[in-house]
Design a protein around this motif. Structure first.
Motif, PDB file in Angstrom:
ATOM      1  N   PRO A 154     -53.561   2.121  16.161  1.00 46.87           N
ATOM      2  CA  PRO A 154     -52.981   0.631  16.365  1.00 46.87           C
ATOM      3  C   PRO A 154     -54.223  -0.582  15.910  1.00 46.87           C
ATOM      4  O   PRO A 154     -55.363  -0.366  15.565  1.00 46.87           O
ATOM      5  CB  PRO A 154     -52.714   0.578  17.753  1.00 46.87           C
ATOM      6  N   TRP A 155     -53.830  -1.775  15.999  1.00 41.94           N
ATOM      7  CA  TRP A 155     -54.434  -2.854  15.874  1.00 41.94           C
ATOM      8  C   TRP A 155     -55.532  -3.501  17.016  1.00 41.94           C
ATOM      9  O   TRP A 155     -56.458  -4.202  17.000  1.00 41.94           O
ATOM     10  CB  TRP A 155     -53.806  -3.965  15.263  1.00 41.94           C
ATOM     11  N   GLU A 182     -51.700  -2.088   9.883  1.00 46.19           N
ATOM     12  CA  GLU A 182     -51.592  -2.961   8.710  1.00 46.19           C
ATOM     13  C   GLU A 182     -52.416  -4.505   9.305  1.00 46.19           C
ATOM     14  O   GLU A 182     -52.765  -5.379   8.356  1.00 46.19           O
ATOM     15  CB  GLU A 182     -50.169  -3.344   8.607  1.00 46.19           C
ATOM     16  N   VAL A 211     -48.449   0.755   4.850  1.00 41.30           N
ATOM     17  CA  VAL A 211     -47.440   0.310   5.570  1.00 41.30           C
ATOM     18  C   VAL A 211     -47.210   1.571   6.677  1.00 41.30           C
ATOM     19  O   VAL A 211     -47.063   2.731   5.846  1.00 41.30           O
ATOM     20  CB  VAL A 211     -46.083  -0.295   5.028  1.00 41.30           C
ATOM     21  N   GLY A 212     -47.069   1.466   7.944  1.00 47.51           N
ATOM     22  CA  GLY A 212     -46.655   2.770   8.730  1.00 47.51           C
ATOM     23  C   GLY A 212     -45.465   3.570   8.203  1.00 47.51           C
ATOM     24  O   GLY A 212     -45.537   4.936   8.241  1.00 47.51           O
ATOM     25  N   PHE A 230     -52.300  10.123  17.281  1.00 52.89           N
ATOM     26  CA  PHE A 230     -51.491   8.824  17.271  1.00 52.89           C
ATOM     27  C   PHE A 230     -51.734   8.163  18.379  1.00 52.89           C
ATOM     28  O   PHE A 230     -51.692   8.426  19.726  1.00 52.89           O
ATOM     29  CB  PHE A 230     -50.052   9.089  16.963  1.00 52.89           C
ATOM     30  N   SER A 233     -46.931   2.416  19.776  1.00 53.40           N
ATOM     31  CA  SER A 233     -45.350   2.578  20.569  1.00 53.40           C
ATOM     32  C   SER A 233     -44.830   3.512  20.906  1.00 53.40           C
ATOM     33  O   SER A 233     -45.076   4.755  20.131  1.00 53.40           O
ATOM     34  CB  SER A 233     -44.753   1.445  19.574  1.00 53.40           C
ATOM     35  N   THR A 236     -42.587   4.704  17.742  1.00 50.47           N
ATOM     36  CA  THR A 236     -43.186   5.529  16.738  1.00 50.47           C
ATOM     37  C   THR A 236     -43.676   6.748  16.951  1.00 50.47           C
ATOM     38  O   THR A 236     -43.674   7.897  16.429  1.00 50.47           O
ATOM     39  CB  THR A 236     -44.272   4.592  15.941  1.00 50.47           C
ATOM     40  N   VAL A 240     -43.458  10.505  15.601  1.00 51.45           N
ATOM     41  CA  VAL A 240     -44.759  11.251  15.191  1.00 51.45           C
ATOM     42  C   VAL A 240     -44.554  12.638  15.972  1.00 51.45           C
ATOM     43  O   VAL A 240     -44.613  13.741  15.200  1.00 51.45           O
ATOM     44  CB  VAL A 240     -45.745  10.682  15.656  1.00 51.45           C
ATOM     45  N   MET A 255     -49.111   6.263  24.098  1.00 48.61           N
ATOM     46  CA  MET A 255     -48.060   5.510  23.841  1.00 48.61           C
ATOM     47  C   MET A 255     -47.860   4.206  24.923  1.00 48.61           C
ATOM     48  O   MET A 255     -46.820   3.966  25.119  1.00 48.61           O
ATOM     49  CB  MET A 255     -46.721   6.249  23.713  1.00 48.61           C
ATOM     50  N   GLY A 256     -49.243   4.091  25.418  1.00 46.21           N
ATOM     51  CA  GLY A 256     -49.046   2.579  26.187  1.00 46.21           C
ATOM     52  C   GLY A 256     -48.790   2.820  27.723  1.00 46.21           C
ATOM     53  O   GLY A 256     -48.801   3.936  28.341  1.00 46.21           O
ATOM     54  N   CYS A 288     -53.237  -1.126  26.112  1.00 51.32           N
ATOM     55  CA  CYS A 288     -52.159  -0.140  26.805  1.00 51.32           C
ATOM     56  C   CYS A 288     -52.567  -0.113  28.306  1.00 51.32           C
ATOM     57  O   CYS A 288     -51.705   0.345  29.025  1.00 51.32           O
ATOM     58  CB  CYS A 288     -52.364   1.116  26.004  1.00 51.32           C
ATOM     59  N   LYS A 334     -44.280 -11.095  14.918  1.00 53.59           N
ATOM     60  CA  LYS A 334     -43.547 -10.181  15.456  1.00 53.59           C
ATOM     61  C   LYS A 334     -43.548 -10.028  16.923  1.00 53.59           C
ATOM     62  O   LYS A 334     -42.599 -10.035  17.914  1.00 53.59           O
ATOM     63  CB  LYS A 334     -43.418  -8.921  14.898  1.00 53.59           C
ATOM     64  N   GLN A 335     -45.020  -9.692  17.315  1.00 51.74           N
ATOM     65  CA  GLN A 335     -45.352  -9.503  18.689  1.00 51.74           C
ATOM     66  C   GLN A 335     -45.128 -10.906  19.540  1.00 51.74           C
ATOM     67  O   GLN A 335     -44.692 -10.709  20.655  1.00 51.74           O
ATOM     68  CB  GLN A 335     -46.695  -9.165  18.525  1.00 51.74           C
ATOM     69  N   PHE A 391     -46.877  -6.022  26.188  1.00 52.13           N
ATOM     70  CA  PHE A 391     -47.992  -6.311  25.395  1.00 52.13           C
ATOM     71  C   PHE A 391     -48.183  -7.611  25.142  1.00 52.13           C
ATOM     72  O   PHE A 391     -48.179  -8.120  23.818  1.00 52.13           O
ATOM     73  CB  PHE A 391     -47.770  -5.248  23.920  1.00 52.13           C
TER      74      PHE A 391
HETATM   75  N1  LIG Z   1     -50.806   2.358  23.398  1.00 49.76           N
HETATM   76  C1  LIG Z   1     -51.454   1.331  22.579  1.00 49.76           C
HETATM   77  O1  LIG Z   1     -52.529   1.091  22.622  1.00 49.76           O
HETATM   78  C2  LIG Z   1     -50.383   0.534  21.632  1.00 49.76           C
HETATM   79  C3  LIG Z   1     -49.232   0.314  22.167  1.00 49.76           C
HETATM   80  N2  LIG Z   1     -48.433  -0.525  21.157  1.00 49.76           N
HETATM   81  C4  LIG Z   1     -47.084  -1.037  21.425  1.00 49.76           C
HETATM   82  O2  LIG Z   1     -46.245  -0.767  20.237  1.00 49.76           O
HETATM   83  C5  LIG Z   1     -45.558  -2.163  20.263  1.00 49.76           C
HETATM   84  C6  LIG Z   1     -45.390  -2.483  18.810  1.00 49.76           C
HETATM   85  O3  LIG Z   1     -46.571  -2.429  18.124  1.00 49.76           O
HETATM   86  P1  LIG Z   1     -46.647  -1.965  16.673  1.00 49.76           P
HETATM   87  O4  LIG Z   1     -48.132  -2.255  16.042  1.00 49.76           O
HETATM   88  O5  LIG Z   1     -45.733  -1.929  15.824  1.00 49.76           O
HETATM   89  O6  LIG Z   1     -46.782  -0.298  16.988  1.00 49.76           O
HETATM   90  P2  LIG Z   1     -46.606   0.987  15.953  1.00 49.76           P
HETATM   91  O7  LIG Z   1     -46.481   2.237  17.084  1.00 49.76           O
HETATM   92  O8  LIG Z   1     -45.312   0.914  15.052  1.00 49.76           O
HETATM   93  O9  LIG Z   1     -47.877   1.301  15.207  1.00 49.76           O
HETATM   94  C7  LIG Z   1     -49.153   2.016  15.613  1.00 49.76           C
HETATM   95  C8  LIG Z   1     -49.511   2.682  14.323  1.00 49.76           C
HETATM   96  O10 LIG Z   1     -48.458   3.452  13.859  1.00 49.76           O
HETATM   97  C9  LIG Z   1     -48.055   3.185  12.390  1.00 49.76           C
HETATM   98  N3  LIG Z   1     -46.908   3.419  12.080  1.00 49.76           N
HETATM   99  C10 LIG Z   1     -45.690   2.755  12.103  1.00 49.76           C
HETATM  100  N4  LIG Z   1     -44.658   3.342  12.113  1.00 49.76           N
HETATM  101  C11 LIG Z   1     -44.860   4.672  11.498  1.00 49.76           C
HETATM  102  C12 LIG Z   1     -44.198   5.839  11.082  1.00 49.76           C
HETATM  103  N5  LIG Z   1     -43.016   5.734  10.908  1.00 49.76           N
HETATM  104  N6  LIG Z   1     -44.997   6.767  10.852  1.00 49.76           N
HETATM  105  C13 LIG Z   1     -46.335   6.945  10.778  1.00 49.76           C
HETATM  106  N7  LIG Z   1     -46.911   5.854  11.477  1.00 49.76           N
HETATM  107  C14 LIG Z   1     -46.312   4.836  11.705  1.00 49.76           C
HETATM  108  C15 LIG Z   1     -48.382   1.753  12.437  1.00 49.76           C
HETATM  109  O11 LIG Z   1     -48.785   1.414  10.806  1.00 49.76           O
HETATM  110  P3  LIG Z   1     -48.576   0.032  10.651  1.00 49.76           P
HETATM  111  O12 LIG Z   1     -49.344  -0.944  11.444  1.00 49.76           O
HETATM  112  O13 LIG Z   1     -48.537  -0.334   9.156  1.00 49.76           O
HETATM  113  O14 LIG Z   1     -46.885  -0.607  10.860  1.00 49.76           O
HETATM  114  C16 LIG Z   1     -49.785   1.781  13.058  1.00 49.76           C
HETATM  115  O15 LIG Z   1     -50.950   2.349  12.173  1.00 49.76           O
HETATM  116  C17 LIG Z   1     -46.468  -3.173  21.234  1.00 49.76           C
HETATM  117  O16 LIG Z   1     -45.437  -4.021  21.580  1.00 49.76           O
HETATM  118  C18 LIG Z   1     -46.817  -2.064  22.169  1.00 49.76           C
HETATM  119  O17 LIG Z   1     -45.763  -2.154  23.116  1.00 49.76           O
HETATM  120  C19 LIG Z   1     -49.116  -1.225  19.927  1.00 49.76           C
HETATM  121  C20 LIG Z   1     -50.349  -1.015  19.795  1.00 49.76           C
HETATM  122  C21 LIG Z   1     -51.334  -0.234  20.656  1.00 49.76           C
END
Ligand SMILES: NC(=O)C1=CN([C@@H]2O[C@H](COP(=O)(O)OP(=O)(O)OC[C@H]3O[C@@H](n4cnc5c(N)ncnc54)[C@H](OP(=O)(O)O)[C@@H]3O)[C@@H](O)[C@H]2O)C=CC1
Ligand SMILES: O=C(O)CCC(=O)C(=O)O
Length: 500
Positions: A154-155, A182, A211-212, A230, A233, A236, A240, A255-256, A288, A334-335, A391
């Protein structure tokens, strides 16, 4: 305004797939100033993924045979280079991800700590020796690497989380492909440049931007990937996990959380206040491990809430690169909208907004994705804001009248990552350690601030039972082999007879 960094994929030791401004390219922007493009990076497709997987498969054959102490020396060198480049990386992270510089330095420092800790494992990777049932036989276990690992990150911790995954994976003899978020391609590019400068052989570490749902999905589905690690979220993570199940891959999911801090009536309130402010609003709540519920004993609730309101009122919002600010922006539009929606949901379900609750647009804040630090009162445990990961800089106050009630409410979520209890009562502290359903429990400390030599992860829907960091990372990235050495020179009698 600086010139955007042109990011490329790193495959088989080469920087490839230069993005063009016209097509097949994406950009990351400074969340504190959406007019500033920080990086341009490729929108990788299946051909890039195939090339990265082929390189990692090829490199695996020789990398797994490099002695573990020698593999670890590369990671030690990565740690030294991270240290040399700490400030540059932190500045870039602050611009690309938005977190305040002090926190960005902490993020890079976690990568450094992880490098030195993981490198130490290269001289351990202990197995067991155990007695055999036969007299002329030795029995032992050894850790074996798994193969080619896809790391999807994640970012919110753009350096620390890739390091938590890549460093132990490489020391254990696996090869890796990183697909970063991304929103933070520049941080990932600079990090992989450092791995490359440490001299890792071609194909051992690879980077594929994109892109994810395209590049990430293709990696997870690829038949030659052996393991996916992984963080992100729940949605996702579910995809996975399911895909890895169907394609027989090892998988580690983080996953948080919906983490709570309990403040009892006997707590040191100033200490608990520091914990609450830092836990709820640090990293703009985008951790998280962030504190998103404050469970307050009714005897101190009013006083503590007033103290919290005063501190929150004084928090300064702004760009992470500005040393005078406390809270940076939210990562993207989006966030930002997601956080806003949760405030609407809270209002509809009967919560009261004590402070904040709006997108912040004063002065230069209008150019970024800023949200006011928000405190929700009169929250009941079944409200969505008490159950779902937001988040963002939002904390829900829940009143309780006993310690038992506090623990029951703390446990009443689908998540189980971090937790915290402020009390001066040693019996309560030990009861909390025993009864809280979470992977991490802090006593008299905030829910955030993990150290790399302890296991990191959670119970229930936070993950799938694995723990990153600590020696437990080795359990993700290795498999056990049992080895029997028979030195009797003949098939031993008891073996034929099944000891009978
Ligand atoms: N546990 C934690 O530390 C985190 C939790 N989150 C939670 O997730 C929510 C949404 O954040 P978001 O950034 O969209 O989280 P995502 O789960 O979508 O993204 C996490 C990673 O998964 C990639 N990804 C997305 N879709 C797929 C897929 N179908 N197959 C494989 N990889 C994929 C993303 O790529 P890409 O960036 O290109 O979409 C990114 O590298 C937040 O509001 C928060 O609640 C978010 C970040 C960290
Ligand atoms: O705050 C911490 O302890 C670590 C946080 C983290 O790694 C995360 O939010 O992903």
């Amino acid at each position: 305004m600086t010139t955007p960094l042109i990011c490329q994929n790193y495959i088989n030791g080469q920087w490839l797939h230069k993005p063009s401004l016209e097509s097949h390219s994406l950009e990351s922007r400074n969340p504190a100033n959406k007019n500033e493009v920080v990086a341009i990076f490729p929108r990788s497709g299946i051909e890039d993924i195939n090339a990265a997987v082929a390189a990692a498969c090829q490199a695996y054959h020789s990398w797994r045979k490099v002695p573990a102490p020698a593999r670890a020396e590369y990671i030690f060198r990565v740690g030294e280079l991270l240290l040399e480049n700490k400030e540059e990386l932190a500045q870039l992270m602050s611009r690309e991800m938005g977190k305040p510089l002090t926190e960005a330095r902490g993020d890079v420092q976690e990568g450094i700590d992880c490098a030195f800790y993981s490198a130490g494992e290269g001289r351990r990777l202990f197995g067991q020796t155990t007695p055999s049932e036969m007299s002329n036989k030795f029995a032992m276990t050894v850790r074996m690497p798994i193969g080619v690992c896809a790391l999807i990150t994640p970012w919110n911790f753009p350096v620390a989380i890739p390091c938590w995954k890549a460093m132990p994976a490489l020391v254990c003899g696996n090869t890796v492909i990183l697909k970063p978020a991304e929103d933070t391609p520049a941080c990932a590019t600079k990090l992989i440049e450092i791995f490359a400068s440490a001299g890792l052989p071609p194909g051992v570490i690879n980077l594929v931007h994109g892109v994810g749902e395209e590049a990430g999905k293709a990696l997870v589905e690829h038949p030659n990937i052996d393991l996916v690690s992984f963080t992100g979220s729940s949605e996702t993570g579910a995809f996975v996990g399911a895909t890895c199940g169907l394609t027989h891959k090892r998988v580690c999911l983080e996953m948080g959380g919906k983490n709570a801090q309990v403040v009892m009536e006997d707590a040191d309130l100033e200490l608990a206040l520091d914990g609450a402010v830092w836990g709820a609003f640090g990293t703009t709540g985008q951790r998280c491990t962030a504190t998103s519920r404050l469970i307050l004993h009714r005897d101190i609730k009013e006083k503590f809430t007033n103290m919290l309101l005063e501190r929150t009122n004084n928090l300064r919002l702004g760009a992470g690169t500005d040393s005078n600010i406390d809270i940076g922006p939210i990562i993207n539009e989006k966030q930002l909208q997601r956080v806003k929606q949760y405030i609407d949901i809270a209002r509809e379900q009967g919560a009261k907004i004590l402070i904040g609750g709006e997108i912040a647009t004063d002065g230069e804040l209008v150019n970024g994705y800023f949200f006011e630090p928000t405190i929700l009162d009169q929250v009941t445990p079944n409200m969505r804001v008490a159950q779902e990961e937001i988040f963002g800089p939002v904390v829900a106050l829940i009143e309780i009248s006993s310690f038992e009630e506090a623990i029951a409410i703390l446990n009443d979520t689908n998540y189980g990552l971090s937790s915290s209890v402020y009390t001066r009562d040693i019996n309560r502290a030990f009861t909390a350690m025993r009864d809280i359903e979470a992977g991490i429990t802090y006593i008299n400390g905030p829910t955030i601030g993990a150290e790399v030599h302890l296991p990191f992860g959670g119970v229930k829907q936070t993950g799938n039972g694995h723990r990153e960091a600590g020696t437990t990372a080795l359990d993700i990235f290795t498999e056990w082999k049992s080895v029997y050495v028979d030195f009797s020179g003949s098939l031993q009698r008891a073996q034929i007879d099944n000891r009978g």
